[in-house]
Scaffold this active site. Structure first.
Site, mmCIF file in Angstrom:
data_model
loop_
_atom_site.group_PDB
_atom_site.id
_atom_site.type_symbol
_atom_site.label_atom_id
_atom_site.label_comp_id
_atom_site.label_asym_id
_atom_site.label_seq_id
_atom_site.Cartn_x
_atom_site.Cartn_y
_atom_site.Cartn_z
ATOM 1 C CD GLU A 175 -2.480 -1.431 2.690
ATOM 2 O OE1 GLU A 175 -2.147 -0.767 3.681
ATOM 3 O OE2 GLU A 175 -3.497 -2.135 2.648
ATOM 4 C CB CYS B 86 -7.999 1.421 7.952
ATOM 5 S SG CYS B 86 -7.603 1.077 6.253
#
Lengths: 656, 656
Positions: free
Chosen positions: B325, B421
Site C-alpha cells: 500500500e 481502516c
C-alpha cells in the site's frame, strides 16, 4: 520421424536431411552449437562465475552415489540437463562432434547410474525422499521431468543412433505406464505440469510402442474429469502444497491454472500457466492427428483461435501475468506487466507445428514465425550467454527496480536462472530449427519458413534435393532451386505466402507461376526437374500494426512491423521518456540499414516529442498543453532489444 | 484547541464554533451523522448482514471479561471502535445527541473495563498474549492503536467535555512514556505504523502536559537512527514476522517501507506505506510548529514537494502500488494498478492542514481540497454504507476479476472490510470538516475551503461572526457576510484563490477589493463591520489537465477538471471499451447539468471512438487503421463514480 501412421498428413523432415545455410539464422544455429551448448554445460556444472548455480549435475552425482550431499534447486532441476541433452542430440544430428558426444555420453552414464531398479528417476526424490514419490503430482513435476528425459532420449537417439538414453527413458515410461492409467489398480492421475504427453508421442514415434501413445491419450483425456484427481490428491496429503511446506492451505485448488478445471476437450479458452497449456495443446494436436480424432482437433482449433485472436502479444508471446506465469482473459494484454515467457512462445511454436501437420494453414506458420523471429530470439543475447525469461512489451528500468508489480520485467538479460527453463529451451528449439522450416506429405513438399537451407527428401517416390536461399528478415527475396529430382512425375511444392506480405510474387524459372492458393499457401504442382528455380518476392514495406479496440492497453497506439520482424523503440536511440514520443498518422516509415551486427534494417520516421512546459517545469499536472517538438524516431527489431545500454523500450508507440 | 504555543501561526477553529450549512457538503455531513455513524456502530457489533464482521466490540467484551472467547480480526482491530468514537466526538461537538452520547459512553465504559491496571490497552494482547506485548513494535500496531484511542479521547473530550476516555488515554500514554524514551532504562523504540505521534500532539494540546509533546518528538527523531531499532527487535525475536508466524524470514527488514531507513529529517523522498508516511509527516509538521524547529519544517516541505510534484495522482490520492500500500518512486503513477487508499488521502489532508498552520500557502489548501473533493468523497457511496479502500484511476471490471495484478481494484464499493481502516477514517474526517475550512491567527481569519458555513471566532480582540455561502462545486460564486464584529480595529480576512481558478474576482461590498496577493491568498485588511460582504467569483471553465511528460502512464492523455472536481468517463454513459475513446484537442468542453442526485454538472464534448475494422473484426492485430466514429463523450465527477451500474471507468482520456 516416422510418418507411417498418418500418410496423408505432412510431417516435419528428418533433422539430418536439413542443413541450415541461412545468413541470418546460421548465426543463431552456430551460436547454439559453439557457444550456448558449451556454456550451458558449464552452467549445469555450476562453473559460471556470478551466475545462479544450476546444481543439476551435482544432484545426479549425489543420486548416483558418486558424491555426498543433499539435493539443491527446484524439484524439476533435472530437466536442465535433459533439455541440454536434447539440444545436443539435435546438434549432433546436423553436425557430428565426437568431443561433444563424449561429454554427453558421460552425462547419460551418470543419468543411468541415478536411475532406480524399477525405472524411477528424479534426483529430488531419489536422493532422500523416495517414499514420497508420486504423492504430489500436482506440484512436483515428476512426469514433467520424465517427459524432458524422454524428449532428450528421442533426440539423442535420432542424432546419434545410440540407445542407452532411450532405454533409460523407456524404463521410466514403462514405470509410469505401470502405475498410471484407466485400468483397475492404476492411479487415474496426471501431472501438474504437462510435458510428458507430447514426449510420449515422440517416444511412440521412436519405438513404435503403442502403449506410449495410449498413455499420452489417457493423460490428456483423464485431465479435468470428475472426481478431480488434483482435488483428491490435495486432500489426501492434508492440503499441503510443495511450495509452502507445513502450511495447511485454506483455498481450493486452482484447477484452471493446471488446465484441469474440466475435461480438456471442453476447454473454450486458454487458461492458467501458459507453458503447461501450450505443451498440452501440442500433445492434443499430436493425438488428434495420430488417432484421427476430430473432436480433439476441434478443441485444438478453438484454443488456438482463442490464443491468437484474443490472448497473444504482437511479438508472438503469451502469458499476460507473472502471477502463475499465466494467461488471464480475452483481450487482457497489458504491455508493462506481461510475462510472455520465452518457453511459452517455444510451446506455441510446438503447437503451431503440430497443427500444421493436421492441416496446412498459413495462420499456423505465421504465428510460428512471429514467435520465432521475435520472442524466442529476443530471449537470448547476441553473446549466447544471457537470457530473458520474460519478454516485455514495455520497459522502464526504474519501474522494474522500484515498482514491485514490475520486478519480473528485467531490463537486462541474466546470466542464468535458478529456475533455468528458458535458456536450454531456446537451445533445443534453435538446434532443431530444421524441423520447422519444411514438412512433407507423400506428394508435396511444404515450405513454412523462409530460412536458407539445403534438404534432401523423398516426395512422390522421387528423391529430391532442394536449395533455399533467403534474404529474410532484411530483404524479401527467396529463391528455391531444385538441385536434384530423380525420375519423373508431378509433385507439389507449396509455398507459404506470409500474412504480413500484402503482395507476394511467385515465379518459376523466371515466369509468373501458376499456382493454386489455398489457406495461405501457393501450391505449385508440376514435374519438377533439377535446375528448376522458384523465386518468391515478398512485400517488405514497413507496416503499422493496430490492435483490436478491445485490446485496451494498446489503444491509440501502433506497432511497427517489417517482414516477420516486429520493431521497438529503445531509449538508446530515442531518449527517455519513450512515452513522450508519438508517430504522426501520416509520417513516412523509412527503412535504413544500420551497420550494427553486420547490417540491421531499422525503421525511421519523423515523430513528435511532448516537451515539458517551460513555464512550469516542476508541475506534475498543468492546464498548459505541452508543446510538441519534432524528433526523428528510430525503431530497431524487437529481437535485438536490450543488447546495448540498459534503458527504456516500447513496442507500442502512440499514433498522433 | 489551544493556540498559546504558537501565537503568530494560524490554527484551526474550535469545531463547536463552525456550523456547516453548505448545500453540497451538508449532505455528506448529514450522511455521516444520520447514516454512517449508526451503520458503523452496527458493523462494530457484527450486525451488518453479508458484510465481513468487525469483531471489535466483541474483542473488548472478551478483554473486559464480559464474554468468553478468543480475539478475532487484525492486531489493530480496536481502532475500528476508536475511530468511530472520534467521529462521534466531532459529531457531538456540532450537534448534541443524547442517544448517541449514551451509546458512546457505554462503549467508553467497555474500553475502560478492558484496560490493564498499568494502563496498557490492546485487546489483541490482553485477551491471551499479554506476555508478548511490546515485543514486536514493527508489526503489531500497539502504539498505532493507542494513538487512535488518544485521538478519540481528545475528540470526545472536546465534543462532550467528558474526561473518562481522556483519562483512559492518558493512562496508556503514561504507560508508553514510562517505557519508551531516550532515558536510561527505557526502550529506544517506535511503532511500525506511525499514528501515535500526531495523537500525542493532540493530547498535549488537550492536557498541556509537555511530556506527551516530548514523547512525540522522541518517537519522530529516534526513527531511523542507528543501530536500527526494527532490525535489532527483528533479530531479538528470531526473525519472525507477525504476519507469517513460525517462518524464519530470510530477507532484511524493509526499513524504507516503515520510513525507518534513516533519520526522518534526512528523508528526501516519500517512501513506503503511504498512510504511515503521511501520518508521520503530519506529526513532523506539528512538532516543527510547536518547537519552532525549522530543520524539521524543511524536511516536511521537501517531502511535501516530492509527493505533490512527483508521487500524487490528479485526484489527490497517493500510493502507486498495492504491494505494501505504498509509494514507489518519482513519476511512477500507473493508472490501472494504483492503490490510492482513501486513508492515505485523509492523511495527506492532515499533513496539508498542519503545513497551513506553519505557513499559509495556497498549494497546501489546493491539495487538501483536491484530496477531499475527489478521493475522500469517492471513498464512500451515496448511501453511506459502501466504501472504497482503493481509488483507481482506471477500472476494467473484467481485469479486476481476471488479472491477479488488479484484484485490489474493486469496481463496486464494499459493505465493510475485515481491515476496515477507511470507512471510519472517512467518517472522522467528514465529521470534523469544520477544522479544515478556516484557520485563524491573532489578527487574521483564513478561508481555505469554500464550504458554506457559519462561524464565530475572536480575531484581533473582536468577536466576529461570519456566514459563508458557496455554490461550489457546481458554480463559482462564494459570498461571505460579516454578521457581527463587535468593537473596532483592523483585521485581515485572507481568501484562498484556488490554483484551478485562472481568474478570480474579489469584491467587497460590491466593489473590486483591494487586496494583497501572497502565496495564493488574497489578504484584505480593514476595519470589518457587521454587514460587510465579500464576494468571490471563481473561474469554473472546465479545463484539460496534462501530466508532466515524465509521468509516463498518462502520456498523450488529458484529465478533465472543473472547479475542484476532477472528472472521469464511465461505461454507463459512454459504452465500453473506454480506451477506444479520445477527445480531440480542439473539442469544446460543455458543462451540462444533469438531474442526477439533485443536480450534477457533467462535462460533455464531441469525441471519437475507434471502431472495429469491418473487414477483419476478429483480428487481434491488423494493418488496417481503424475508422474513427463520432461520439458524444460525457464525463462525471470522479467522486461520484461507481454509483450506477458497475462498469469501466477512466480519469485519463486520450487526446487526439
Amino acid at each position: 520421424m516416422s510418418t507411417k501412421n498418418a500418410p496423408t498428413h505432412p510431417q516435419p523432415l528428418d533433422l539430418k536431411s536439413v542443413r541450415i545455410t541461412d545468413s541470418y539464422w546460421s548465426n543463431h544455429v552456430d551460436l547454439i552449437k559453439h557457444t550456448v551448448i558449451p556454456y550451458q554445460w558449464e552452467a549445469l556444472n555450476d562453473r559460471v562465475p556470478d551466475a545462479e548455480p544450476s546444481h543439476a549435475i551435482r544432484n545426479f552425482r549425489i543420486a548416483a552415489g558418486l558424491e555426498e550431499g543433499s539435493f539443491a534447486g527446484f524439484v524439476f532441476q533435472d530437466t536442465d540437463l535433459y533439455k541440454w541433452l536434447e539440444a545436443v542430440g539435435y546438434s549432433l544430428a546436423q553436425s557430428p562432434d565426437s568431443d561433444l558426444e563424449k561429454v554427453a555420453d558421460e552425462a547419460i552414464d551418470l543419468i543411468g547410474a541415478a536411475q532406480q531398479e524399477d525405472g524411477y528417476l528424479n534426483t529430488y526424490f531419489t536422493i532422500d525422499k523416495l517414499d514420497q514419490r508420486w504423492t504430489n503430482l500436482m506440484d512436483c513435476h515428476e512426469m514433467y521431468t520424465a517427459g524432458h528425459l524422454i524428449e532428450a532420449a528421442v533426440a539423442y537417439f535420432y542424432g546419434t543412433g545410440k540407445t542407452k538414453l532411450l532405454d533409460i527413458a523407456r524404463k521410466i515410461a514403462d514405470h509410469i505406464d505401470d502405475r498410471f492409467g484407466p485400468e483397475e489398480g492404476k492411479i487415474r492421475g496426471y501431472d501438474g505440469h504437462q510435458e510428458i504427453e507430447l514426449a510420449l508421442v515422440k517416444l511412440y514415434h521412436a519405438t513404435s510402442e503403442v502403449r506410449y501413445l495410449n498413455l499420452a491419450g489417457f493423460l490428456i483425456d483423464e485431465r479435468g474429469q470428475k472426481p478431480n484427481f488434483f482435488e483428491e490428491e490435495f486432500e489426501r496429503r492434508g492440503r499441503i502444497s510443495h511450495w509452502a511446506p507445513g502450511v495447511v492451505q485454506k483455498g481450493p485448488v486452482n484447477l484452471a491454472y493446471h488446465q484441469a478445471h474440466k475435461p480438456v476437450r471442453e476447454h473454450e479458452v486458454a487458461t492458467g500457466h501458459a507453458v503447461r497449456a501450450v505443451y498440452m495443446y501440442t500433445a492434443m494436436a499430436d493425438l488428434a492427428l495420430l488417432k484421427g480424432d476430430n473432436a480433439l482437433l476441434e478443441a485444438c482449433r478453438r484454443l488456438w483461435d482463442n490464443i491468437v485472436q484474443k490472448q497473444m502479444y504482437v511479438t508472438g508471446s503469451i502469458g499476460s501475468t507473472h502471477h502463475g506465469e499465466a494467461f488471464t482473459f480475452d483481450y487482457d494484454l497489458p504491455n508493462d506487466t506481461n510475462y510472455s515467457e520465452t518457453c511459452a512462445s517455444i510451446g506455441l511454436i510446438f503447437f503451431a507445428q503440430r497443427l500444421l501437420q493436421n492441416e496446412v494453414k498459413g495462420e499456423y506458420a505465421d504465428v510460428m514465425e512471429r514467435a520465432l523471429y521475435n520472442t524466442v530470439t529476443a530471449g537470448i543475447a547476441g553473446d549466447g550467454k544471457h537470457y530473458f525469461y520474460v519478454n516485455p512489451m514495455e520497459v522502464w528500468p526504474a519501474a522494474s527496480e522500484g515498482n514491485p508489480g514490475k520486478r519480473h520485467i528485467k531490463p537486462v538479460r541474466q546470466k542464468w536462472y535458478g529456475c533455468a527453463c528458458c535458456p536450454p529451451n531456446v537451445s533445443r528449439l534453435l538446434s532443431s530449427l530444421g524441423q520447422y522450416i519444411y514438412s512433407a506429405s507423400d506428394e508435396a513438399l511444404f515450405v513454412h519458413l523462409y530460412i536458407g537451407s539445403q534438404i534432401s527428401h523423398e516426395v512422390a517416390g522421387r528423391s529430391v534435393q532442394l536449395d533455399m536461399e533467403s534474404r529474410l528478415p532484411w530483404e524479401g527475396q527467396v529463391r528455391l532451386k531444385v538441385q536434384e529430382a530423380d525420375g519423373a512425375g508431378d509433385f507439389t511444392i507449396a509455398l507459404r505466402l506470409p500474412g504480413w506480405s500484402a503482395e507476394s510474387a511467385v515465379r518459376v524459372n523466371g515466369q509468373p507461376a501458376q499456382y493454386e492458393l489455398r489457406d495461405g499457401y501457393a501450391y505449385i504442382r508440376r514435374d519438377w526437374q533439377a535446375g528448376d528455380v522458384v523465386e518468391l518476392e515478398l512485400d517488405m514495406q514497413p507496416r503499422r500494426i493496430y490492435a483490436h479496440p478491445n485490446l485496451r492497453a494498446s489503444s491509440g497506439k501502433v506497432a511497427l512491423q517489417r517482414g516477420p520482424l516486429v520493431y521497438c523503440l529503445e531509449e538508446t536511440d530515442n531518449g527517455a521518456p519513450l512515452a513522450s514520443l508519438s508517430l504522426p498518422a501520416d509520417a513516412e516509415l523509412q527503412v535504413v540499414t544500420d551497420e550494427w551486427r553486420g547490417g540491421v534494417a531499422v525503421i525511421e520516421a519523423d515523430g513528435l516529442r511532448t516537451g515539458t512546459p517551460a513555464e512550469a517545469p516542476n508541475d506534475l499536472y498543468s492546464t498548459v498543453r505541452p508543446q510538441l517538438e519534432q524528433q526523428r524516431l528510430r525503431a530497431v527489431p524487437y529481437t535485438l532489444w536490450g543488447n546495448r545500454e540498459p534503458g527504456e523500450m516500447t513496442v507500442w508507440i502512440r499514433e498522433s
